[in-house]
Write a protein that holds these residues in place. Structure first.
Motif, PDB file in Angstrom:
ATOM      1  N   PHE A 180      64.623  -0.721  36.240  1.00 52.87           N
ATOM      2  CA  PHE A 180      64.153  -2.087  36.484  1.00 52.87           C
ATOM      3  C   PHE A 180      62.717  -2.209  35.990  1.00 52.87           C
ATOM      4  O   PHE A 180      61.865  -1.358  36.283  1.00 52.87           O
ATOM      5  N   GLU A 181      62.441  -3.258  35.238  1.00 53.26           N
ATOM      6  CA  GLU A 181      61.097  -3.528  34.728  1.00 53.26           C
ATOM      7  C   GLU A 181      60.729  -4.979  35.010  1.00 53.26           C
ATOM      8  O   GLU A 181      61.557  -5.887  34.852  1.00 53.26           O
ATOM      9  N   PHE A 182      59.475  -5.184  35.412  1.00 51.85           N
ATOM     10  CA  PHE A 182      58.968  -6.536  35.653  1.00 51.85           C
ATOM     11  C   PHE A 182      57.513  -6.565  35.237  1.00 51.85           C
ATOM     12  O   PHE A 182      56.721  -5.691  35.626  1.00 51.85           O
ATOM     13  N   GLY A 183      57.147  -7.563  34.419  1.00 56.18           N
ATOM     14  CA  GLY A 183      55.773  -7.642  33.950  1.00 56.18           C
ATOM     15  C   GLY A 183      55.328  -9.067  33.689  1.00 56.18           C
ATOM     16  O   GLY A 183      56.150  -9.968  33.463  1.00 56.18           O
ATOM     17  N   SER A 213      73.457  -4.754  31.534  1.00 54.39           N
ATOM     18  CA  SER A 213      72.036  -5.089  31.477  1.00 54.39           C
ATOM     19  C   SER A 213      71.847  -6.590  31.650  1.00 54.39           C
ATOM     20  O   SER A 213      72.727  -7.394  31.322  1.00 54.39           O
ATOM     21  N   LEU A 214      70.693  -6.935  32.172  1.00 52.05           N
ATOM     22  CA  LEU A 214      70.305  -8.334  32.352  1.00 52.05           C
ATOM     23  C   LEU A 214      68.814  -8.415  32.114  1.00 52.05           C
ATOM     24  O   LEU A 214      68.037  -7.638  32.679  1.00 52.05           O
ATOM     25  N   ARG A 215      68.404  -9.344  31.278  1.00 52.86           N
ATOM     26  CA  ARG A 215      66.987  -9.549  31.009  1.00 52.86           C
ATOM     27  C   ARG A 215      66.704 -11.028  30.885  1.00 52.86           C
ATOM     28  O   ARG A 215      67.582 -11.823  30.510  1.00 52.86           O
ATOM     29  N   GLY A 216      65.463 -11.382  31.174  1.00 50.48           N
ATOM     30  CA  GLY A 216      65.074 -12.782  31.088  1.00 50.48           C
ATOM     31  C   GLY A 216      63.573 -12.908  31.002  1.00 50.48           C
ATOM     32  O   GLY A 216      62.826 -11.945  31.227  1.00 50.48           O
ATOM     33  N   GLY A 217      63.114 -14.123  30.676  1.00 48.44           N
ATOM     34  CA  GLY A 217      61.684 -14.344  30.555  1.00 48.44           C
ATOM     35  C   GLY A 217      61.339 -15.811  30.562  1.00 48.44           C
ATOM     36  O   GLY A 217      62.192 -16.694  30.349  1.00 48.44           O
ATOM     37  N   MET A 218      60.034 -16.066  30.816  1.00 48.16           N
ATOM     38  CA  MET A 218      59.549 -17.444  30.874  1.00 48.16           C
ATOM     39  C   MET A 218      58.119 -17.467  30.370  1.00 48.16           C
ATOM     40  O   MET A 218      57.305 -16.590  30.710  1.00 48.16           O
ATOM     41  N   LEU A 219      57.799 -18.475  29.545  1.00 49.42           N
ATOM     42  CA  LEU A 219      56.462 -18.653  28.985  1.00 49.42           C
ATOM     43  C   LEU A 219      55.959 -20.029  29.391  1.00 49.42           C
ATOM     44  O   LEU A 219      56.571 -21.055  29.050  1.00 49.42           O
ATOM     45  N   ASN A 220      54.839 -20.072  30.134  1.00 47.64           N
ATOM     46  CA  ASN A 220      54.327 -21.325  30.681  1.00 47.64           C
ATOM     47  C   ASN A 220      52.877 -21.511  30.238  1.00 47.64           C
ATOM     48  O   ASN A 220      51.991 -20.750  30.640  1.00 47.64           O
ATOM     49  N   TYR A 221      52.633 -22.508  29.378  1.00 50.94           N
ATOM     50  CA  TYR A 221      51.300 -22.798  28.866  1.00 50.94           C
ATOM     51  C   TYR A 221      50.603 -23.816  29.773  1.00 50.94           C
ATOM     52  O   TYR A 221      51.185 -24.829  30.150  1.00 50.94           O
ATOM     53  N   THR A 222      49.338 -23.516  30.096  1.00 49.95           N
ATOM     54  CA  THR A 222      48.506 -24.471  30.837  1.00 49.95           C
ATOM     55  C   THR A 222      47.368 -25.026  29.985  1.00 49.95           C
ATOM     56  O   THR A 222      46.706 -25.978  30.376  1.00 49.95           O
ATOM     57  N   LYS A 223      47.115 -24.445  28.852  1.00 49.69           N
ATOM     58  CA  LYS A 223      46.140 -24.947  27.892  1.00 49.69           C
ATOM     59  C   LYS A 223      46.693 -24.685  26.506  1.00 49.69           C
ATOM     60  O   LYS A 223      47.078 -23.578  26.183  1.00 49.69           O
ATOM     61  N   GLY A 224      46.721 -25.746  25.678  1.00 48.88           N
ATOM     62  CA  GLY A 224      47.351 -25.608  24.389  1.00 48.88           C
ATOM     63  C   GLY A 224      48.868 -25.699  24.545  1.00 48.88           C
ATOM     64  O   GLY A 224      49.397 -26.057  25.611  1.00 48.88           O
ATOM     65  N   GLU A 270      53.038 -15.413  30.907  1.00 51.79           N
ATOM     66  CA  GLU A 270      54.318 -14.974  30.374  1.00 51.79           C
ATOM     67  C   GLU A 270      54.927 -13.950  31.321  1.00 51.79           C
ATOM     68  O   GLU A 270      54.292 -12.960  31.673  1.00 51.79           O
ATOM     69  N   THR A 271      56.145 -14.190  31.734  1.00 47.47           N
ATOM     70  CA  THR A 271      56.842 -13.323  32.680  1.00 47.47           C
ATOM     71  C   THR A 271      58.119 -12.800  32.038  1.00 47.47           C
ATOM     72  O   THR A 271      58.877 -13.568  31.442  1.00 47.47           O
ATOM     73  N   LYS A 272      58.354 -11.485  32.170  1.00 50.24           N
ATOM     74  CA  LYS A 272      59.577 -10.877  31.643  1.00 50.24           C
ATOM     75  C   LYS A 272      60.115  -9.869  32.645  1.00 50.24           C
ATOM     76  O   LYS A 272      59.352  -9.212  33.364  1.00 50.24           O
ATOM     77  N   ALA A 273      61.435  -9.748  32.682  1.00 48.96           N
ATOM     78  CA  ALA A 273      62.094  -8.797  33.583  1.00 48.96           C
ATOM     79  C   ALA A 273      63.324  -8.229  32.888  1.00 48.96           C
ATOM     80  O   ALA A 273      63.939  -8.886  32.043  1.00 48.96           O
ATOM     81  N   ARG A 274      63.662  -6.989  33.271  1.00 49.53           N
ATOM     82  CA  ARG A 274      64.843  -6.337  32.702  1.00 49.53           C
ATOM     83  C   ARG A 274      65.439  -5.394  33.736  1.00 49.53           C
ATOM     84  O   ARG A 274      64.706  -4.687  34.440  1.00 49.53           O
ATOM     85  N   ALA A 275      66.770  -5.398  33.830  1.00 51.66           N
ATOM     86  CA  ALA A 275      67.477  -4.473  34.713  1.00 51.66           C
ATOM     87  C   ALA A 275      68.663  -3.900  33.939  1.00 51.66           C
ATOM     88  O   ALA A 275      69.411  -4.639  33.306  1.00 51.66           O
ATOM     89  N   VAL A 276      68.808  -2.568  34.001  1.00 52.92           N
ATOM     90  CA  VAL A 276      69.877  -1.885  33.284  1.00 52.92           C
ATOM     91  C   VAL A 276      70.486  -0.836  34.214  1.00 52.92           C
ATOM     92  O   VAL A 276      69.759  -0.094  34.889  1.00 52.92           O
ATOM     93  N   ALA A 277      71.807  -0.780  34.260  1.00 55.56           N
ATOM     94  CA  ALA A 277      72.524   0.252  35.014  1.00 55.56           C
ATOM     95  C   ALA A 277      73.527   0.917  34.096  1.00 55.56           C
ATOM     96  O   ALA A 277      74.164   0.252  33.268  1.00 55.56           O
TER      97      ALA A 277
END
Length: 786
Positions: free
Chosen positions: A598-601, A636-647, A615-622
């Protein structure tokens, strides 16, 4: 310099010279007529002994070997014994003893001096390697016996390389001043390969599964590149231990190899190896208890850190991990010399093993010092930091074994031996570490091919033990038809002498219309720290500075309004800090069968620069191996989200689902896109990527029935993905799929383990897609392990 066979004065005969004792017939000075039947033994008395022919060897040395003194009466048998002693000395090519009245003449011809030693016909082993094997050296006296022994040693060296048919013939070339050149003529022969490895007695695991465990391999398609298919007896000994470790880690505690039969083919060019094994029964853990004979150690507290459950398959590695956790708890509580002894009770009826951990106070033995020898390049501290103990700490045999494994895992040394011996007193221990260095750097030139970027050239340099400090340095220059990449990376695995990895990297990437109607230029600089949080978790901290720019394409591909606006932003600089948490439950034992990752960053940009975002990313692998470990299943399952507050995000900032994320589609072939006609009247269809994504995958890998020496297996997979949200650009005309749409893909894979790396060939078919998605039936990737 190699010598030809021309002008050789003589070939070496390796048999001892024929005895040539010339003893003149002596007349009896007296006769005994009254006793005609009696015979008297001959005896001699020499007033002087003369030695002729010796140049290097002193006359006194010759006489000492002969053992004949002036004026001494000797028999004919003793005279013959003197001759034999001179021959056996190995100093003389010929010996002749001639009695001349009262004088004994000893004529000798000394063996010549070796002028130089050379080798002919050797290609697989160079002259330097062979010179280290032979004992004959220049300026030494030539010895036929030594030359024969050297020939046998060279043949044995070739045998260790898998060439048992190698033949070595020593020859001499006569030179002036009683000198010779010693030449070893080598016929290397062919590799003696292992054509077949079989097993007798295995019921649970197939031959194919067990062959994957062994270091020795069968000869396959790439036999010219793979050297593990040559027969080496030492490797077979190692394989027997590997097999035992494999079965023990799966609960077969009674496993043993009863015999290993190696049958040589009639042509002497191949072996057929058979392992005779007895698997026994599989055992599981029964009752797990902790008993304390150490007054300061609470058994209940230590039982909580054991983490073993009844019913799971027994493995010595589980027991070792439990002992390590209890000893670490003792260190935290300040309890020195705690020893944990596992006492195992067999239950034959239900095939379980009850384990009782007994806590006791061990002997007061300290580490006196740690000596490291054999490291000519690697600094002592690189080896010493693999120990969790230092001089003066309590001695713990288990920690010494673990340190030895960590030293081997560095992959800096050809051989590693770690032993403990008594020090200056019985309560002191000296730990000896003997290592043999090996090359750790590589420079490679080659070509690359990708179904997405075409052909390219690559130059790379890597050094995993930079300046002997245990640091890693990587440099890579790669270029293809539409992209170029230049990168430099450095890693210090023990920053400030602690279990903290420090890294920095530099990189420049340039693309020209790489699956897009624009060019890019991206420069990156990064710093990182990574350290353990617990037994199976780590935390990484990063800083990144990036300069990126989208440029108008030189290919003339049409771009819509969104791409044109993003090109107009010019160079964008972002500065960010981030973290990444990793939890890895994969077993540390031999050839693990299952595991979870499991990874989360997150990255936070806004410390300077032109933009602010999270920027948030996560990954899970079994992963697990089923059906007697013949089939590997992975989810495996992975996902991510990118949220801009300037620009606002650009296409190159958002996520593209490429081949590693999703199969069955071309790069940028799915997700939001803009279609229409631009101000120049040109039609365009631009992939925009997305700020949010999710990808799930289930796949299996299985044998295809081909000989495993080919390294080819099969696979099947099912992928599901979604990518959506282009941020502020969503209001532009012609934007499609901004709210997301799930795609479903099934396919088959072919895995091929090659000397250049594990390759994966994917054949995919989209079950559900959108109208303007771009499918890709076939692609080639580098196989990756989670």
């Amino acid at each position: 310099m190699k010598k030809t066979k021309q002008n050789r004065a003589a070939n070496l005969s390796l048999k001892k010279p024929m005895s040539r004792v010339l003893i003149a017939a002596l007349l009896f000075s007296t006769a005994v007529p009254s006793l005609p039947e009696m015979a008297f033994a001959q005896s001699y008395r020499f007033n002087s002994v003369q030695v002729d022919g010796n140049a290097r060897i002193e006359t006194g040395t010759v006489l000492s070997y002969a053992g004949i003194a002036r004026g001494e009466t000797i028999s004919a048998a003793e005279l013959n014994d003197a001759y034999q002693r001179l021959v056996a000395s190995g100093l003389f090519e010929t010996v002749e003893i001639v009695p001349r009245g009262g004088t004994l003449v000893i004529n000798v011809v000394e063996y010549p001096t070796v002028n130089r030693v050379t080798f002919e016909g050797n290609r697989r082993l160079d002259d330097e390697a062979l010179a280290s094997v032979v004992q004959s050296k220049p300026r030494l006296v030539f010895s036929p016996t030594r030359a024969e022994s050297d020939a046998a040693r060279i043949a044995e060296a070739y045998s260790q390389e898998g060439r048992i048919s190698a033949r070595v013939t020593p020859r001499i070339i006569r030179r002036s001043d009683n000198r010779v050149d010693l030449v070893y003529e080598v016929f290397e022969g062919r590799n003696t390969e292992i054509n077949r490895i079989g097993f007798v007695g295995n019921r649970v695991y197939s031959d194919r599964r067990l062959r994957r465990v062994l270091e020795t391999k069968q000869a396959g398609l790439l036999r010219q590149l793979i050297r593990r298919d040559t027969f080496q007896e030492d490797r077979l000994q190692f394989d027997q231990q590997v097999l035992r470790d494999f079965y023990l880690s799966r609960g077969y505690i009674d496993f043993r190899t009863t015999a290993v039969d190696a049958e040589l083919a009639r042509e002497r060019d191949a072996y057929f190896v058979t392992f005779n094994v007895q698997e026994g029964q599989q055992f599981r853990f029964g009752d797990i208890t902790v008993v304390s004979n150490y007054p300061a150690a609470d058994a209940e507290a230590y039982e909580q850190v054991v983490r073993l459950r009844p019913g799971i398959v027994y493995s010595p590695n589980h027991v070792e991990n439990a002992i390590a956790r209890m000893e670490n708890l003792a260190v935290r509580e300040g309890l020195d010399f705690l020893r944990v002894e596992p006492r195992i009770t067999r239950n034959e009826r239900d095939l379980t093993l009850d384990v009782e951990f007994v806590l006791s106070r061990g002997p007061r033995v300290f580490v006196e010092r740690i000596d490291v020898e054999g490291n000519t390049t690697t600094l002592d501290r690189v080896v010493r930091r693999q120990f969790r103990i230092v001089e003066g700490d309590p001695f713990n045999p288990r920690q010494i074994r673990e340190a030895a494994e960590r030293i081997r895992a560095l992959n800096f040394f050809e051989n590693t031996q770690v032993n403990a011996r008594e020090g200056s007193s019985p309560d002191r221990v000296v730990v000896d570490v003997d290592v043999e260095e090996k090359a750790t750097g590589s420079l490679s030139f080659g070509g690359t091919y990708s179904t997405n970027s075409g052909f390219g050239l690559a130059i790379s340099f890597s050094e995993t033990n930079f300046l002997g400090r245990g640091q890693s340095l990587f440099l890579s220059l790669a270029g293809a038809d539409s992209n170029k990449n230049y990168s430099l990376a450095f890693v210090e695995p023990a920053f400030l002498g602690r279990d903290v990895a420090f890294s920095f990297d530099l990189g420049v990437t340039e693309t020209e219309s790489f699956n897009a109607p624009y060019d890019t230029e991206v420069g990156e600089f990064g710093l990182g720290l990574e350290f353990p949080l617990a037994e199976r978790s780590r935390l990484g901290l990063t800083f990144s500075l990036e300069s990126s720019e989208m440029k108008a394409s030189t290919s003339g591909d049409a771009a819509g309004s969104i791409i044109q606006n993003e090109i107009g932003q010019g160079d964008v600089i972002s500065s960010s800090i981030g973290y990444k948490y990793t939890f890895d439950s994969r077993e540390n034992g031999f050839d693990p069968t299952r595991g979870f990752l499991f990874e989360f960053g997150q990255d936070y940009a806004g410390l300077g620069g032109d933009v602010q975002f999270i920027e948030t990313k996560a990954r899970a692998v079994a992963q697990a191996r089923i059906l007697n470990e013949e089939v590997t299943v992975r989810a495996s399952l992975r996902g991510g989200m990118l949220n801009y507050t300037k620009g606002s995000s650009r296409t190159i900032d958002r996520v593209n689902l490429l081949g590693d994320y999703l199969r069955g589609f071309e790069p940028s072939g799915v997700g939001p896109r803009q279609r229409g006609t631009n101000s120049s009247g040109a039609a365009f269809d631009n992939a925009l990527a997305g700020n949010m994504f999710v990808v799930g995958s289930v796949e299996a890998e299985f044998p295809l029935g081909l000989p495993e020496e080919y390294g080819i297996t099969g696979g099947a997979f099912y992928d599901i993905s979604n990518i959506w949200d282009v941020g502020a650009s969503a209001g532009q005309p012609g934007v499609l799929y901004n709210n997301g749409s799930y795609r479903h893909v099934v396919g088959l894979s072919v895995f091929w383990d090659t000397p250049i790396g594990p390759l994966r060939f994917n054949f995919a078919k989209a079950l559900k897609k959108e109208q303007f998605d771009q499918e890709q039936f076939f692609n080639v990737t580098i196989r990756s392990e989670f």
